[in-house]
Design a protein around this motif. Structure first.
Motif, PDB file in Angstrom:
ATOM      1  N   SER A   1       6.984   2.209   1.366  1.00 20.68           N
ATOM      2  CA  SER A   1       5.905   2.358   0.380  1.00 20.68           C
ATOM      3  C   SER A   1       6.342   2.046  -1.049  1.00 20.68           C
ATOM      4  O   SER A   1       5.798   2.585  -2.011  1.00 20.68           O
TER       5      SER A   1
ATOM      6  N   ILE B   1      -5.591  -0.830   5.099  1.00 22.05           N
ATOM      7  CA  ILE B   1      -6.549   0.056   5.772  1.00 22.05           C
ATOM      8  C   ILE B   1      -7.358   0.808   4.718  1.00 22.05           C
ATOM      9  O   ILE B   1      -6.776   1.451   3.827  1.00 22.05           O
TER      10      ILE B   1
ATOM     11  N   ALA C   1       0.028  11.608   3.352  1.00 23.71           N
ATOM     12  CA  ALA C   1      -1.423  11.376   3.392  1.00 23.71           C
ATOM     13  C   ALA C   1      -1.772  10.563   4.646  1.00 23.71           C
ATOM     14  O   ALA C   1      -0.896   9.983   5.305  1.00 23.71           O
TER      15      ALA C   1
ATOM     16  N   ALA D   1       6.623  16.281   9.942  1.00 27.68           N
ATOM     17  CA  ALA D   1       7.218  17.447   9.274  1.00 27.68           C
ATOM     18  C   ALA D   1       6.916  17.422   7.773  1.00 27.68           C
ATOM     19  O   ALA D   1       6.983  18.449   7.109  1.00 27.68           O
ATOM     20  N   SER D   2       6.567  16.245   7.260  1.00 31.02           N
ATOM     21  CA  SER D   2       6.225  16.122   5.832  1.00 31.02           C
ATOM     22  C   SER D   2       4.753  16.431   5.587  1.00 31.02           C
ATOM     23  O   SER D   2       4.170  15.944   4.624  1.00 31.02           O
TER      24      SER D   2
ATOM     25  N   SER E   1       2.892   7.961  12.698  1.00 29.34           N
ATOM     26  CA  SER E   1       3.674   9.197  12.640  1.00 29.34           C
ATOM     27  C   SER E   1       3.511  10.067  13.872  1.00 29.34           C
ATOM     28  O   SER E   1       2.499  10.010  14.561  1.00 29.34           O
ATOM     29  N   GLY E   2       4.515  10.873  14.049  1.00 25.42           N
ATOM     30  CA  GLY E   2       4.489  11.883  15.102  1.00 25.42           C
ATOM     31  C   GLY E   2       5.176  13.115  14.556  1.00 25.42           C
ATOM     32  O   GLY E   2       5.712  13.089  13.441  1.00 25.42           O
TER      33      GLY E   2
ATOM     34  N   PRO F   1       0.821  -1.211   0.000  1.00 33.01           N
ATOM     35  CA  PRO F   1       0.000   0.000   0.000  1.00 33.01           C
ATOM     36  C   PRO F   1       0.860   1.267   0.000  1.00 33.01           C
ATOM     37  O   PRO F   1       1.953   1.278   0.575  1.00 33.01           O
TER      38      PRO F   1
ATOM     39  N   ALA G   1       0.374   5.629   0.284  1.00 32.75           N
ATOM     40  CA  ALA G   1      -0.454   6.834   0.409  1.00 32.75           C
ATOM     41  C   ALA G   1       0.314   7.985  -0.249  1.00 32.75           C
ATOM     42  O   ALA G   1       0.358   8.062  -1.475  1.00 32.75           O
ATOM     43  N   GLY G   2       0.976   8.838   0.530  1.00 32.24           N
ATOM     44  CA  GLY G   2       1.729   9.945  -0.071  1.00 32.24           C
ATOM     45  C   GLY G   2       3.083   9.521  -0.623  1.00 32.24           C
ATOM     46  O   GLY G   2       3.724  10.277  -1.358  1.00 32.24           O
ATOM     47  N   GLY G   3       3.561   8.350  -0.214  1.00 38.35           N
ATOM     48  CA  GLY G   3       4.854   7.855  -0.711  1.00 38.35           C
ATOM     49  C   GLY G   3       6.058   8.605  -0.158  1.00 38.35           C
ATOM     50  O   GLY G   3       7.093   8.690  -0.817  1.00 38.35           O
ATOM     51  N   THR G   4       5.939   9.136   1.069  1.00 39.84           N
ATOM     52  CA  THR G   4       7.067   9.891   1.646  1.00 39.84           C
ATOM     53  C   THR G   4       7.837   9.083   2.687  1.00 39.84           C
ATOM     54  O   THR G   4       8.649   9.637   3.435  1.00 39.84           O
ATOM     55  N   ASP G   5       7.571   7.813   2.738  1.00 43.14           N
ATOM     56  CA  ASP G   5       8.227   6.940   3.708  1.00 43.14           C
ATOM     57  C   ASP G   5       9.753   7.009   3.544  1.00 43.14           C
ATOM     58  O   ASP G   5      10.261   7.021   2.424  1.00 43.14           O
TER      59      ASP G   5
ATOM     60  N   ASN H   1       2.650   4.398   9.433  1.00 41.85           N
ATOM     61  CA  ASN H   1       3.943   4.587  10.115  1.00 41.85           C
ATOM     62  C   ASN H   1       3.814   4.940  11.589  1.00 41.85           C
ATOM     63  O   ASN H   1       4.802   5.011  12.299  1.00 41.85           O
TER      64      ASN H   1
END
Ligand SMILES: Cc1cc2nc3c(=O)[nH]c(=O)nc-3n(C[C@H](O)[C@H](O)[C@H](O)COP(=O)(O)OP(=O)(O)OC[C@H]3O[C@@H](n4cnc5c(N)ncnc54)[C@H](O)[C@@H]3O)c2cc1C
Length: 537
Positions: free
Chosen positions: A72, A246, A130, A124-125, A139-140, A61, A63-67, A137
């Motif tokens: 991703s 998800i 997304a 921060a991204s 995220s935080g 999967p 989403a934004g692909g910023t991993d 992830n």
């Protein structure tokens, strides 16, 4: 029937350009998928899972692909949510939102702002990520110190599991749990097996609970059975798509605080840092973020670009924007660290009181500080903190900004003892690197600039990672507080938590995904040789 025929009713692509576009995230890896699919709804996702199973293909999967960990990208079927699954609803009364995984956070935030609401665990991204990826992830970000991570804001999840069916997961009390345990389907089987696993390993799980305040490593076994409630969303949040896909997220939202005030503190000598940090933390700042001198130099080098991003036109307004820094450097030289301490509240009096006390602490340690005089100046300092990685990736041409030791966390009180040891390792390899992160919880983002075409530099990545992670673990730290394991840290999970806990992670993966179709070889079963194999060249 071949794969193309099976996909004929889907919006999918086998085009070179598209496969190339989706072969990278923001990590140091590149993996070309066999096909990129843009699902329109859950029905299609269910069918895709069935196709993946029948053909023994992996399904990743995105989403934004910023991993930054390689989470991703994948070899087989890559499913991208941002094209169609990007709708959301906000219930302003109940302060909840129901969202699809492909909603860009920036669109979500814009709408939430209208109602003075927020999802405070944004990274921060935030302009490019997304919601599905934030959940994937766990995220935080800059507000996590006060508000917690994404795991604290997920109330429910719809997930397509490996049987190709969609289920809803949420926090259950004892009687609801009993009902799920007695279901005679795959859902019931999942509940029974996970319940037994958690129960049988209760002591091991308790003993292995991370000592630090944030963790995105492994599966979140520590929060599944908590305060008498059983909550499988805790396993999905931060699982990087390795347990299921998800399809819908129910978020808890919080009201924005009306007042905020930022103090920008310039620190030349790090020796008092832990005492200073402890004292400031007592005032409960919303954010306590850092950027180092390397980052600051890069920021100044690209001052023109930064100034234009902030709307400053011409040399004069750029000079005006950076005048405080010019004066500060003239006075004390380049600071080693810049600390952003933000205080927020619904009460202006409370803010005033806290700022007053914070200033006394800053003066006691003889640090220089600045209070941004308007929104533009405030934004400048947040950009310094948030946009460095973007600047590094876009502007430095011959070297690659390489996240591989990008997210470890140790208790902040160890930082003064830890940092010189860390610098020693990095200097041994003559690395150019930036450090930024979350001082308040001891979470550092280190981004070295590497020549990935150079074989010996690629080899160094593995050596440096081993050394840095040994150091982090010797301080009882965690290897990833936010960015997750993916390809880059998966191979270190067993070392990080020990065999018993790693076996629990493996068992969880097996229960949810016996055929290993969901984002295979990320997080669990990840191999060190894949780091070399997929690294950008
Ligand atoms: C400049 C920069 C700054 C960053 N700062 C931070 C930061 O402050 N804090 C932080 O936590 N991270 C940070 N990151 C990492 C990353 O941006 C975040 O973790 C972000 O939340 C990921 O969102 P995304 O939509 O890009 O996810 P993606 O990269 O698309 O996915 C992330 C993971 O979630 C999985 N996933 C996505 N959608 C689903 C789904 N529907 N079902 C199951 N799994 C799914 C993916 O397979 C992948 O493993 C940063 C990255 C960059 C480039």
């Amino acid at each position: 029937m071949n794969l193309e025929e099976k996909l004929k009713n889907f919006d999918y692509s086998l085009e070179e350009g598209i496969l190339e576009e989706y072969s990278q995230d923001k990590s140091i890896f590149k993996i070309r998928p066999k096909v990129v699919v843009f699902p329109r709804n859950s029905e299609e996702i269910k069918n895709l899972v069935k196709i993946a199973k029948e053909n023994n293909l992996g399904i990743t999967p995105r989403a934004g692909g910023t991993d930054m960990s390689g989470g991703s990208i994948g070899e087989d079927i890559l499913i991208v949510f941002t094209k169609y699954l990007n709708k959301f609803n906000i219930d302003t009364e109940k302060k909840i939102a129901i969202a699809e995984p492909g909603v860009y956070f920036r669109d979500f935030e814009k709408e939430l702002n209208k109602y003075n609401l927020m999802l405070p665990s944004y990274p921060a991204s935030k302009e490019i990520c997304a919601l599905g990826g934030m959940v994937g992830n766990n995220s935080g970000g800059e507000k996590t110190l006060k508000y917690g991570k994404t795991e604290d804001y997920v109330l429910g999840l719809k997930v397509v599991l490996s049987d190709g069916e969609e289920y809803y997961f949420e926090k259950l009390d004892e009687s609801e749990l009993q009902k799920r345990l007695s279901l005679e389907n795959f859902e019931g089987e999942i509940y029974r097996k996970i319940y037994q696993l958690i129960k049988n390993n209760y002591e091991i799980i308790q003993k292995s609970r991370p000592k630090v305040s944030k963790n995105s490593s492994g599966y979140n076994i520590w929060r599944v059975y908590e305060d008498g409630y059983f909550d499988l969303t805790k396993l999905f949040v931060g699982s990087q798509g390795t347990l299921g896909i998800i399809t819908e997220i129910k978020f808890k939202l919080v009201e924005k605080e009306n007042f905020s005030h930022l103090l920008v503190i310039f620190i030349k000598d790090l020796k008092d840092l832990p005492h200073f940090t402890n004292e400031i933390l007592k005032l409960e700042p919303t954010s306590l973020e850092i950027t180092d001198d390397h980052t600051f130099k890069i920021f100044l080098k690209f001052a023109k670009e930064m100034a234009s991003l902030l709307g400053a036109k011409g040399i004069f307004s750029m000079f005006k924007l950076f005048l405080p820094e010019i004066l500060m450097i003239a006075k004390i030289g380049l600071p080693k660290l810049i600390v952003l301490a933000e205080f927020t509240s619904q009460s202006q009096d409370e803010i005033k009181e806290k700022i007053g006390k914070a200033k006394e602490i800053i003066k006691k340690y003889k640090y220089l500080f600045r209070e941004p005089k308007d929104e533009k100046e405030t934004e400048k300092y947040w950009r310094l903190r948030r946009d460095t990685y973007k600047l590094l990736r876009e502007k430095i041409k011959n070297l690659t900004a390489s996240p591989f030791i990008d997210d470890f966390i140790i208790l902040p009180e160890y930082l003064p003892e830890f940092l010189p040891k860390l610098y020693k390792i990095l200097d041994e390899y003559k690395l150019i690197y930036t450090i930024s992160g979350h001082l308040g919880d001891g979470n550092l983002h280190i981004i070295p600039l590497m020549d990935l075409k150079n074989e010996s530099q690629r080899k160094n990545i593995l050596e440096i990672t081993d050394k840095v992670y040994d150091l982090v673990l010797s301080y009882k730290g965690i290897l990833t507080a936010e960015h997750n394991d993916g390809l880059i840290r998966g191979p270190y999970l067993e070392k990080e938590f020990g065999k018993e806990v790693y076996d629990i992670f493996l068992e969880i993966k097996k229960i949810f995904d016996p055929q290993n179709i969901f984002n295979p070889y990320k997080k669990v079963m990840a191999k060190k040789e894949n780091i070399e194999r997929y690294m950008l060249k």
